[in-house]
Design an enzyme around this catalytic site. Structure first.
Site, PDB file in Angstrom:
ATOM      1  N   HIS A 165      -3.567  -7.503  15.899  1.00 38.10           N
ATOM      2  CA  HIS A 165      -4.396  -6.569  16.489  1.00 38.10           C
ATOM      3  C   HIS A 165      -5.550  -7.700  17.268  1.00 38.10           C
ATOM      4  O   HIS A 165      -5.506  -9.061  16.850  1.00 38.10           O
ATOM      5  CB  HIS A 165      -5.399  -5.847  15.511  1.00 38.10           C
ATOM      6  CG  HIS A 165      -5.921  -6.600  14.479  1.00 38.10           C
ATOM      7  ND1 HIS A 165      -5.321  -6.724  12.971  1.00 38.10           N
ATOM      8  CD2 HIS A 165      -7.310  -7.242  14.282  1.00 38.10           C
ATOM      9  CE1 HIS A 165      -6.245  -7.437  12.265  1.00 38.10           C
ATOM     10  NE2 HIS A 165      -7.208  -7.671  12.943  1.00 38.10           N
TER      11      HIS A 165
HETATM   12  C1  T46 Z   1      -8.823  -9.835  11.047  1.00 34.74           C
HETATM   13  C2  T46 Z   1      -7.764 -10.545  10.300  1.00 34.74           C
HETATM   14  C3  T46 Z   1      -8.102 -11.971  10.205  1.00 34.74           C
HETATM   15  C4  T46 Z   1     -11.234  -2.818   4.252  1.00 34.74           C
HETATM   16  O1  T46 Z   1     -11.386  -1.547   3.960  1.00 34.74           O
HETATM   17  N1  T46 Z   1     -12.651  -3.439   4.732  1.00 34.74           N
HETATM   18  C5  T46 Z   1     -12.328  -4.584   5.334  1.00 34.74           C
HETATM   19  O2  T46 Z   1     -13.221  -5.155   5.653  1.00 34.74           O
HETATM   20  C6  T46 Z   1     -11.086  -5.211   6.011  1.00 34.74           C
HETATM   21  C7  T46 Z   1     -10.827  -6.492   6.493  1.00 34.74           C
HETATM   22  C8  T46 Z   1     -10.066  -4.254   5.515  1.00 34.74           C
HETATM   23  N2  T46 Z   1      -9.969  -3.144   4.931  1.00 34.74           N
HETATM   24  C9  T46 Z   1      -8.746  -2.388   4.471  1.00 34.74           C
HETATM   25  C10 T46 Z   1      -8.018  -1.996   5.836  1.00 34.74           C
HETATM   26  C11 T46 Z   1      -6.410  -2.004   5.381  1.00 34.74           C
HETATM   27  O3  T46 Z   1      -6.428  -0.677   4.676  1.00 34.74           O
HETATM   28  O4  T46 Z   1      -7.684  -3.503   4.021  1.00 34.74           O
HETATM   29  C12 T46 Z   1      -6.680  -2.912   4.599  1.00 34.74           C
HETATM   30  C13 T46 Z   1      -5.858  -4.316   5.047  1.00 34.74           C
HETATM   31  O5  T46 Z   1      -6.394  -4.570   6.195  1.00 34.74           O
HETATM   32  P1  T46 Z   1      -5.778  -4.904   7.449  1.00 34.74           P
HETATM   33  O6  T46 Z   1      -4.263  -4.640   7.618  1.00 34.74           O
HETATM   34  O7  T46 Z   1      -6.716  -4.715   8.842  1.00 34.74           O
HETATM   35  O8  T46 Z   1      -5.414  -6.612   7.242  1.00 34.74           O
HETATM   36  P2  T46 Z   1      -5.142  -7.863   8.453  1.00 34.74           P
HETATM   37  O9  T46 Z   1      -4.802  -9.029   7.653  1.00 34.74           O
HETATM   38  O10 T46 Z   1      -4.002  -7.303   9.367  1.00 34.74           O
HETATM   39  O11 T46 Z   1      -6.554  -8.055   9.125  1.00 34.74           O
HETATM   40  C14 T46 Z   1      -7.612  -8.649   8.707  1.00 34.74           C
HETATM   41  C15 T46 Z   1      -8.925  -8.043   9.226  1.00 34.74           C
HETATM   42  O12 T46 Z   1      -8.601  -6.420   9.014  1.00 34.74           O
HETATM   43  C16 T46 Z   1      -8.940  -8.229  10.744  1.00 34.74           C
HETATM   44  O13 T46 Z   1     -10.504  -7.817  11.089  1.00 34.74           O
HETATM   45  O14 T46 Z   1      -9.363 -10.230  11.884  1.00 34.74           O
HETATM   46  O15 T46 Z   1      -7.736 -10.039   8.758  1.00 34.74           O
END
Ligand code: T46
Length: 131
Positions: free
Chosen positions: A49
């Site tokens: 993303h």
């Molecule tokens: C990014 C990269 C480097 C939350 O509830 N609060 C938060 O602050 C974050 C970051 C995530 N979440 C929840 C949302 C999802 O259900 O945690 C779960 C995993 O998040 P996500 O799938 O977005 O994780 P990544 O590793 O794909 O991305 C993350 C960050 O979301 C993003 O902003 O830049 O790490």
């Protein structure tokens, strides 16, 4: 594409090492949120993303992982394997993270609270918006 890697000062002595992170000093924004990921399986690729507004700094405080950063014109791979190095991730930068070592703890400092509406999760949409 210019990759911004912040060199963080390491305060080391015979007891070990310490790195301090200070908003608007060695971190180039007000820190509103900190999150970290660990126990990421080696075969996992995450991210996929971009963000419309969010600015972040990522630090592998333990272990290593790779980032793919894509500004819609160029793709660059960055290895994070040093707790005294912070990768600046600007808005409108597509990111993927992979090759996590078993012990990797990836900490991310962010200038905004979590907001799902700030995510661009479709690559074609990202290319249109970034263009
Ligand atoms: C990014 C990269 C480097 C939350 O509830 N609060 C938060 O602050 C974050 C970051 C995530 N979440 C929840 C949302 C999802 O259900 O945690 C779960 C995993 O998040 P996500 O799938 O977005 O994780 P990544 O590793 O794909 O991305 C993350 C960050 O979301 C993003 O902003 O830049 O790490």
């Amino acid at each position: 594409m210019e990759i911004k890697l912040i060199q963080l000062q390491m305060h080391g002595d015979e007891r070990g090492s310490l790195v301090a992170l200070e908003q608007d000093k060695n971190i180039p924004f007000h820190i509103k949120r900190v999150y970290y990921m660990f126990s990421t399986k080696e075969s996992v690729r995450r991210g996929y993303h971009a963000h419309k507004e969010l600015k972040q700094v990522a630090i592998a405080v333990r272990g290593s992982c790779r980032f793919l950063l894509d500004d819609s014109k160029e793709r660059v791979e960055v290895l994070l394997d040093n707790p005294a190095q912070g990768l600046v991730i600007e808005s409108f930068m597509w990111r993927e993270m992979y090759d996590f070592s078993d012990d990797c703890v990836l900490m991310v400092l962010a200038d905004q609270l979590y907001d799902e509406s700030d995510y661009v999760r479709d690559y074609e949409e990202f290319i249109k918006l970034a263009g």
